[in-house]
Write an enzyme that holds these catalytic residues in place. Structure first.
Site, mmCIF file in Angstrom:
data_model
loop_
_atom_site.group_PDB
_atom_site.id
_atom_site.type_symbol
_atom_site.label_atom_id
_atom_site.label_comp_id
_atom_site.label_asym_id
_atom_site.label_seq_id
_atom_site.Cartn_x
_atom_site.Cartn_y
_atom_site.Cartn_z
ATOM 1 N N ASP A 303 43.613 50.457 31.738
ATOM 2 C CA ASP A 303 43.030 49.396 31.218
ATOM 3 C C ASP A 303 41.559 49.351 30.734
ATOM 4 O O ASP A 303 40.532 48.448 30.800
ATOM 5 C CB ASP A 303 43.319 48.074 32.044
ATOM 6 C CG ASP A 303 42.885 46.628 31.298
ATOM 7 O OD1 ASP A 303 42.883 46.579 30.250
ATOM 8 O OD2 ASP A 303 42.518 45.765 32.081
ATOM 9 N N CYS A 602 47.354 35.371 39.132
ATOM 10 C CA CYS A 602 46.360 33.998 38.771
ATOM 11 C C CYS A 602 45.923 33.464 40.405
ATOM 12 O O CYS A 602 44.864 32.931 40.247
ATOM 13 C CB CYS A 602 47.544 32.908 38.196
ATOM 14 S SG CYS A 602 47.834 33.296 36.584
HETATM 15 O O1 LIG Z 1 44.123 43.649 26.543
HETATM 16 C C1 LIG Z 1 44.004 42.329 26.200
HETATM 17 O O2 LIG Z 1 44.512 41.916 25.284
HETATM 18 C C2 LIG Z 1 43.006 41.722 26.960
HETATM 19 C C3 LIG Z 1 42.630 40.270 26.714
HETATM 20 C C4 LIG Z 1 41.598 39.874 27.370
HETATM 21 C C5 LIG Z 1 41.616 38.284 26.797
HETATM 22 O O3 LIG Z 1 41.813 37.877 25.768
HETATM 23 O O4 LIG Z 1 40.864 37.435 27.513
HETATM 24 C C6 LIG Z 1 41.251 40.294 28.511
HETATM 25 C C7 LIG Z 1 41.555 41.581 28.846
HETATM 26 N N1 LIG Z 1 42.378 42.233 28.126
HETATM 27 C C8 LIG Z 1 41.125 42.182 29.970
HETATM 28 O O5 LIG Z 1 41.398 43.441 29.975
HETATM 29 C C9 LIG Z 1 40.130 41.780 30.608
HETATM 30 O O6 LIG Z 1 39.451 42.511 31.685
HETATM 31 C C10 LIG Z 1 39.783 40.670 30.394
HETATM 32 C C11 LIG Z 1 38.902 39.638 31.057
HETATM 33 C C12 LIG Z 1 39.009 38.443 30.587
HETATM 34 C C13 LIG Z 1 38.140 37.115 30.764
HETATM 35 O O7 LIG Z 1 38.347 36.283 30.059
HETATM 36 O O8 LIG Z 1 37.531 37.138 32.035
HETATM 37 N N2 LIG Z 1 39.809 38.627 29.371
HETATM 38 C C14 LIG Z 1 40.253 39.695 29.409
HETATM 39 CA CA LIG Z 2 43.526 44.259 28.796
#
Ligand SMILES: O=C(O)c1cc(C(=O)O)c2c(n1)C(=O)C(=O)c1cc(C(=O)O)[nH]c1-2
Ligand SMILES: [Ca+2]
Length: 685
Positions: A303, A602
């Site tokens: 990731d 969550c």
């Molecule tokens: O792979 C994805 O499509 C995706 C989307 C998002 C997002 O849209 O908020 C996050 C992540 N990955 C992600 O890896 C991540 O650590 C993350 C943290 C957050 C947040 O809002 O705190 N969004 C996201």
């Molecule tokens: Ca992600």
């Protein structure tokens, strides 16, 4: 000519110095977040006081960078709700609610977040969590057009969380989130006036039995193993946050995310770099054609999104002026690349890492032997929370430093050998809400400690110049100014100004809640203001928090000698560890599997995580845990984003309750404390 154009793009009124707006997400095309305003400086910043506060009324994450245009501030809060506020008085002008359905919340990984809007020629562009792009009249908030940005809506869990960007004079660009769920990433350009789609560029190849959309996809497909049938899970590569634009070079830069599923062994069993995952890609903004790419994390399996902020700068490196793009992605290395050609220039780690020993001269990481987790549980550093996530960094061309909100959030991972595409299996991480990871978490406890640090980084010499340590990870984005200042909000609920050169703290104030968003500065009628949107949340903030507060989202504007009074913070009503809910001990083990597959990302680990904007069930009031069926099966909180789980039976709910109560009991026993007063609603102090 184009240089002049750029200057006026930054702010139409810059020339007069009287009023300087903040009209783009990252302040300018280069996304520097470096304001030339200097009325507030290192010598007088200690006189900053509150000018006004505004109630965003949100209970979830506030991630937005506000935009200021012609005296109006536009800021989004959770559920993609947009507020237009008089920038001088802080009075509400209008609110636009795109009415994201409550049951859409579980189609995103990290909460119903939104990072802000774009402005162009009297219109505001808002990407809503459920995947619609809205164009509004900036004066009235009236809807002008609305476009569905999703492909195969309903079949895949796509969202929008990032801010749209305006390029090439007439196009609004937006990507999507969703690579935790299994989607195919892409970015789309729409005409600003009509909303008509101009082009779409996929970040990863589709089904190889069908014609490729373009040559770039054909090239990319050679780096994927078709036996993994990656196109069924989507392959990943969402463009969920960063973009930058060089109008002189006519290049749009996009930050591409992680693979779907995360675990490459399942996605592309024979290996391969899996282009264009975890890359910066340069596109022609007029046509959406591929120009070049730089892949920072080939064959991503951790990731390690490269969606973190891309900042453009002109730096003198080894005596030569280079046009560069800079990025501090999740993987812990700070990258400087040539933004004309995509050639690698340099990279050094800005935190401790254990997945690679360095980046070689071709820009490829030198992976450590155990980095690709094959069997046992391993703690990879940085974890998938990232050494730096979406929290904005800033680059001050006076000090030559980049200010990075860096962090460490421990996580251990093991392959999920039972994983199958889109298949709900108790024990498979979040498979109950359609996650597609191929990993299990915390089979063994991680050994590192969480940390949060503001790092001032010299991108030319690739080294740290100063740092400020915090008590928690997940601190806010940064702003830097020509007043030799750096501003940052913190997880522990403060807003701080530092001397940009030395890192000396010069001023701070409590701001009612943990901060994750980035501040802005702007001026009106010759007076400079600093604004920050406040509201805890985001992925780490779902599970944990560093304050005892649960204050609703707020917007604060500061000025020299400001006299307004900071509103009172609201204490969290978290109870003690739950006690006394009857359960069958033999249900606990099965309950754990159900919990991992439906609840864990969550609600966090019961009694271990502290609970963020989503309650930790280990601290549930007795009546809530006893009647969990109302939430889990009957869906009484669907409007708040808690889905109704059709895949869980009544007996499954009993088992989950057994796991939660059993875990709370074990923790209490381990801590050697007395059973707490059950149902106690006293605040944590
Ligand atoms: O792979 C994805 O499509 C995706 C989307 C998002 C997002 O849209 O908020 C996050 C992540 N990955 C992600 O890896 C991540 O650590 C993350 C943290 C957050 C947040 O809002 O705190 N969004 C996201
Ligand atoms: Ca992600």
């Amino acid at each position: 000519e184009s240089a002049d154009k750029k200057a006026t793009d930054i702010s139409d009124e810059t020339a007069s110095i009287e009023s300087v707006d903040w009209t783009m997400h990252g302040l300018d095309e280069e996304e520097t977040r470096f304001s030339k305003l200097s009325q507030i400086d290192a010598s007088n910043v200690d006189r900053l006081g509150l000018a006004w506060s505004y109630d965003l009324e949100s209970t979830r994450s506030v991630q937005a960078t506000p935009i200021v245009k012609d005296g109006v501030m536009y800021v989004t809060s959770s559920w993609s709700i947009l507020h237009a506020v008089d920038a001088i008085t802080g009075k509400r002008l209008w609110v636009y609610d795109p009415e994201v359905p409550g049951d859409y919340a579980s189609k995103g990984c990290c909460g119903v977040v939104n990072r802000g809007v774009a402005y162009h020629d009297g219109k505001i562009f808002l990407g809503a969590f459920d995947g619609y792009l809205h164009a509004l009249d900036a004066k009235s908030g009236a809807l002008i057009w609305k476009q569905d940005t999703l492909e195969r809506r309903g079949e895949f869990s796509y969202t929008i969380t990032g801010a749209p960007r305006i390029v090439a004079g007439d196009k609004v660009i937006i990507g999507n989130g969703g690579a935790e769920f299994g989607v195919r990433g892409y970015v789309t350009a729409y005409n600003v006036d009509t909303g008509e789609q101009q082009w779409r560029w996929y970040t990863v190849p589709g089904d190889p039995s069908k014609p490729f959309e373009n040559e770039a996809m054909e090239m990319a497909a050679k780096t994927w193993d078709p036996s993994g049938k990656y196109w069924k899970v989507g392959g990943g590569g969402t463009v969920w946050d960063s973009m930058a634009y060089d109008s002189d070079l006519n290049l749009l830069y996009i930050g591409v995310g992680n693979g779907s599923p995360w675990n490459r062994d399942f996605r592309s069993p024979s290996g391969g770099d899996n282009l264009f995952l975890a890359s910066i890609v340069a596109l022609n903004p007029d046509t959406g054609e591929y120009v070049w790419h730089y892949q920072g994390t080939p064959g991503d399996t951790w990731d390690y999104t490269h969606t973190q902020q891309i900042t453009l700068a002109d730096l003198v490196i080894k005596g030569e002026l280079r046009k560069v793009a800079m990025q501090a992605p999740k993987n812990g290395f700070f990258y400087v690349i040539d933004r004309v050609t995509g050639a690698f220039i340099s990279a050094e780690n800005f935190v401790e890492v254990n997945w690679a020993t360095g980046i070689d001269q071709n820009g490829r990481p030198i992976e450590t032997p155990g980095a690709r987790v094959k069997s046992e549980s391993v703690e990879i550093v940085p974890s998938s929370f990232g050494a730096h996530n979406w929290h904005s960094m800033s680059f001050n061309s006076d000090t030559g430093l980049v200010y990075i909100p860096a962090q460490g959030i421990p996580l251990s991972v093991a392959p999920d050998l039972k994983w199958e595409h889109n298949t709900y299996k108790p024990g498979s991480t979040m498979s109950g809400t359609n996650w597609n990871l191929g990993y299990l978490f915390h089979v063994a406890f991680p050994e590192t400690e969480p940390f949060g640090t503001l790092i001032a980084w010299d991108p030319v010499n690739q080294k740290e110049v100063w740092r400020s340590e915090y008590i928690s990870p997940w601190n806010g984005g940064t702003l830097t100014t020509a007043g030799n200042l750096v501003f940052q909000g913190t997880a522990d609920g403060r807003f701080i100004a530092y001397n940009a050169t030395t890192g000396q703290p010069l001023w701070q104030t409590p701001v009612t809640s943990g901060v994750i968003a980035a501040p802005i500065t702007w001026s009106k009628n010759g007076r400079q203001y600093v604004t920050i949107a406040v509201g805890w949340g985001g992925i780490y903030g779902l599970l944990n928090k560093a304050t005892k507060y649960a204050t609703k989202g707020k917007l604060f504007t500061f000025e020299l000698d400001g006299q307004a009074i900071m509103p009172k913070a609201t204490l969290s009503t978290r109870t003690n560890l739950v006690a006394g809910v009857p359960y069958k001990p033999e249900h606990v083990a099965k309950g754990l599997e159900l919990y991992v597959a439906n609840c864990s990302f969550c609600h966090g680990t019961p009694g271990i995580d502290s609970g963020g904007v989503i309650p930790n069930l280990g601290y549930s009031p007795v009546g809530v845990l006893k009647n969990a069926r109302l939430w889990v099966k009957d869906g009484i909180a669907v409007d708040n984003g808690m889905p109704a789980f059709d895949n869980l039976s009544e007996e499954d709910v009993e088992k989950i309750i057994a796991f939660v109560q059993g875990t709370a009991d074990s923790i209490r026993q381990a801590l050697g404390t007395q059973p707490s007063k059950s149902g106690d609603n006293s605040p944590i102090e």
